[in-house]
Motif scaffolding. Structure first.
Motif, PDB file in Angstrom:
ATOM      1  N   PRO A 197       0.839  -1.208   0.000  1.00  0.00           N
ATOM      2  CA  PRO A 197       0.000   0.000   0.000  1.00  0.00           C
ATOM      3  C   PRO A 197       0.869   1.252   0.000  1.00  0.00           C
ATOM      4  N   PRO A 198       0.529   2.232  -0.822  1.00  0.00           N
ATOM      5  CA  PRO A 198       1.351   3.447  -0.878  1.00  0.00           C
ATOM      6  C   PRO A 198       1.226   4.271   0.398  1.00  0.00           C
ATOM      7  N   LEU A 199       2.257   5.050   0.679  1.00  0.00           N
ATOM      8  CA  LEU A 199       2.210   5.979   1.798  1.00  0.00           C
ATOM      9  C   LEU A 199       1.297   7.149   1.459  1.00  0.00           C
ATOM     10  N   SER A 200       0.744   7.777   2.475  1.00  0.00           N
ATOM     11  CA  SER A 200      -0.073   8.970   2.255  1.00  0.00           C
ATOM     12  C   SER A 200       0.835  10.142   1.889  1.00  0.00           C
ATOM     13  N   ASP A 201       0.236  11.204   1.379  1.00  0.00           N
ATOM     14  CA  ASP A 201       1.018  12.393   1.035  1.00  0.00           C
ATOM     15  C   ASP A 201       1.753  12.944   2.253  1.00  0.00           C
ATOM     16  N   ASP A 202       1.070  12.945   3.404  1.00  0.00           N
ATOM     17  CA  ASP A 202       1.718  13.442   4.620  1.00  0.00           C
ATOM     18  C   ASP A 202       2.886  12.557   5.032  1.00  0.00           C
ATOM     19  N   GLU A 203       2.723  11.251   4.903  1.00  0.00           N
ATOM     20  CA  GLU A 203       3.804  10.328   5.239  1.00  0.00           C
ATOM     21  C   GLU A 203       4.994  10.496   4.307  1.00  0.00           C
ATOM     22  N   ILE A 204       4.723  10.702   3.016  1.00  0.00           N
ATOM     23  CA  ILE A 204       5.810  10.916   2.055  1.00  0.00           C
ATOM     24  C   ILE A 204       6.541  12.225   2.361  1.00  0.00           C
ATOM     25  N   GLU A 205       5.785  13.266   2.692  1.00  0.00           N
ATOM     26  CA  GLU A 205       6.420  14.545   3.010  1.00  0.00           C
ATOM     27  C   GLU A 205       7.313  14.416   4.241  1.00  0.00           C
ATOM     28  N   ALA A 206       6.833  13.730   5.266  1.00  0.00           N
ATOM     29  CA  ALA A 206       7.652  13.533   6.470  1.00  0.00           C
ATOM     30  C   ALA A 206       8.881  12.689   6.145  1.00  0.00           C
ATOM     31  N   PHE A 207       8.712  11.695   5.300  1.00  0.00           N
ATOM     32  CA  PHE A 207       9.827  10.850   4.872  1.00  0.00           C
ATOM     33  C   PHE A 207      10.885  11.684   4.156  1.00  0.00           C
ATOM     34  N   ILE A 208      10.455  12.545   3.237  1.00  0.00           N
ATOM     35  CA  ILE A 208      11.385  13.390   2.492  1.00  0.00           C
ATOM     36  C   ILE A 208      12.185  14.279   3.444  1.00  0.00           C
ATOM     37  N   ARG A 209      11.525  14.908   4.384  1.00  0.00           N
ATOM     38  CA  ARG A 209      12.208  15.822   5.300  1.00  0.00           C
ATOM     39  C   ARG A 209      13.209  15.076   6.177  1.00  0.00           C
ATOM     40  N   ARG A 210      12.846  13.868   6.613  1.00  0.00           N
ATOM     41  CA  ARG A 210      13.788  13.081   7.420  1.00  0.00           C
ATOM     42  C   ARG A 210      15.017  12.703   6.608  1.00  0.00           C
ATOM     43  N   ARG A 211      14.798  12.258   5.374  1.00  0.00           N
ATOM     44  CA  ARG A 211      15.921  11.802   4.557  1.00  0.00           C
ATOM     45  C   ARG A 211      16.826  12.961   4.132  1.00  0.00           C
ATOM     46  N   VAL A 212      16.250  14.094   3.803  1.00  0.00           N
ATOM     47  CA  VAL A 212      17.065  15.260   3.451  1.00  0.00           C
ATOM     48  C   VAL A 212      17.865  15.719   4.676  1.00  0.00           C
ATOM     49  N   ALA A 213      17.235  15.727   5.840  1.00  0.00           N
ATOM     50  CA  ALA A 213      17.951  16.105   7.064  1.00  0.00           C
ATOM     51  C   ALA A 213      19.106  15.143   7.335  1.00  0.00           C
ATOM     52  N   ARG A 214      18.889  13.862   7.085  1.00  0.00           N
ATOM     53  CA  ARG A 214      19.951  12.867   7.294  1.00  0.00           C
ATOM     54  C   ARG A 214      21.111  13.113   6.327  1.00  0.00           C
ATOM     55  N   PHE A 215      20.790  13.447   5.079  1.00  0.00           N
ATOM     56  CA  PHE A 215      21.825  13.729   4.082  1.00  0.00           C
ATOM     57  C   PHE A 215      22.627  14.956   4.483  1.00  0.00           C
ATOM     58  N   LEU A 216      21.933  16.004   4.913  1.00  0.00           N
ATOM     59  CA  LEU A 216      22.618  17.242   5.269  1.00  0.00           C
ATOM     60  C   LEU A 216      23.413  17.092   6.557  1.00  0.00           C
TER      61      LEU A 216
END
Length: 226
Positions: A197-216
């Motif tokens: 099942p796909p993630l919700s838009d809110d879940e994807i947005e939170a995922f993106i912010r976590r991963r970008v923060a981890r990269f930075l």
């Protein structure tokens, strides 16, 4: 821009690369018509089962006309993937202007990458290529060059500009580009390819912010807003 010994995107120049959209034959309505027919046949029947005759019929052209533009169905499949990947790579370059906060731009790039690569047609193409890759290894290699390799290079070019501006610190921008792609897409693509099942838009947005923060956290010289 990188430290001595590090690799930049320009170090791996690909003059004459058949996957470079700027070197593809000029597009025209007939070519697009054929590719639309090929897309429908590949999605309906799969790569191996779709014949050139089926594609010509779906496109409303003769086999002779089809062969004017493409010498095989492999060439059509490569053109379809290259076109979609090329749009993504152009978008990375447009969003990654280097004029806004680096975390903000990386989140924008991440959203566009996820939105593009989790499309139903793109996932279907990936499943087809995984299934056909063993039988058509050269096509699989070309698809990899057109997709992941060139997307990583586009990211590396962006990172090089950010390194020059002092916004990022990295000795190998190509390696960092590959890390960003894996960090962002590995889990999401695996879920999608296995029909989870796909993630919700809110879940994807939170995922993106976590991963970008981890990269930075690894590559930013200091605290950077996300």
């Amino acid at each position: 821009m990188n430290q001595p010994g590090g690799k930049t995107a320009s170090d791996k120049g690909d003059q004459g690369d058949p996957c470079d959209l700027t070197m593809q034959p000029e597009d025209n309505p007939k070519r697009r018509q054929i590719l639309d027919g090929a897309r429908r046949m590949f999605l309906t029947h799969g790569f191996e089962a779709a014949s050139v005759q089926d594609i010509a019929k779906a496109a409303g052209v003769s086999k002779g006309t089809l062969y004017v533009y493409f010498d095989s169905k492999e060439a059509m499949f490569q053109a379809l993937v290259s076109t979609e990947c090329g749009r993504l790579q152009q978008t990375i370059r447009q969003i990654g202007s280097g004029t806004e906060d680096v975390g903000h731009e990386l989140c924008q790039i991440a959203r566009r990458m996820i939105g593009t690569l989790l499309q139903r047609e793109v996932l279907a193409a990936m499943r087809m290529m995984i299934g056909a890759g063993e039988k058509f290894p050269e096509l699989a290699r070309l698809i990899y060059q057109a997709g992941p390799t060139r997307s990583i290079k586009a990211l590396a070019e962006y990172f090089e500009r950010r390194v020059a501006q002092g916004d990022l610190v990295m000795s190998d921008c190509l390696e960092a580009g590959a890390e960003f792609v894996d960090l962002l897409l590995g889990g999401l693509q695996r879920r999608a390819l296995l029909m989870m099942p796909p993630l919700s838009d809110d879940e994807i947005e939170a995922f993106i912010r976590r991963r970008v923060a981890r990269f930075l956290a690894v590559y930013a010289p200091g605290p950077v807003a996300g």
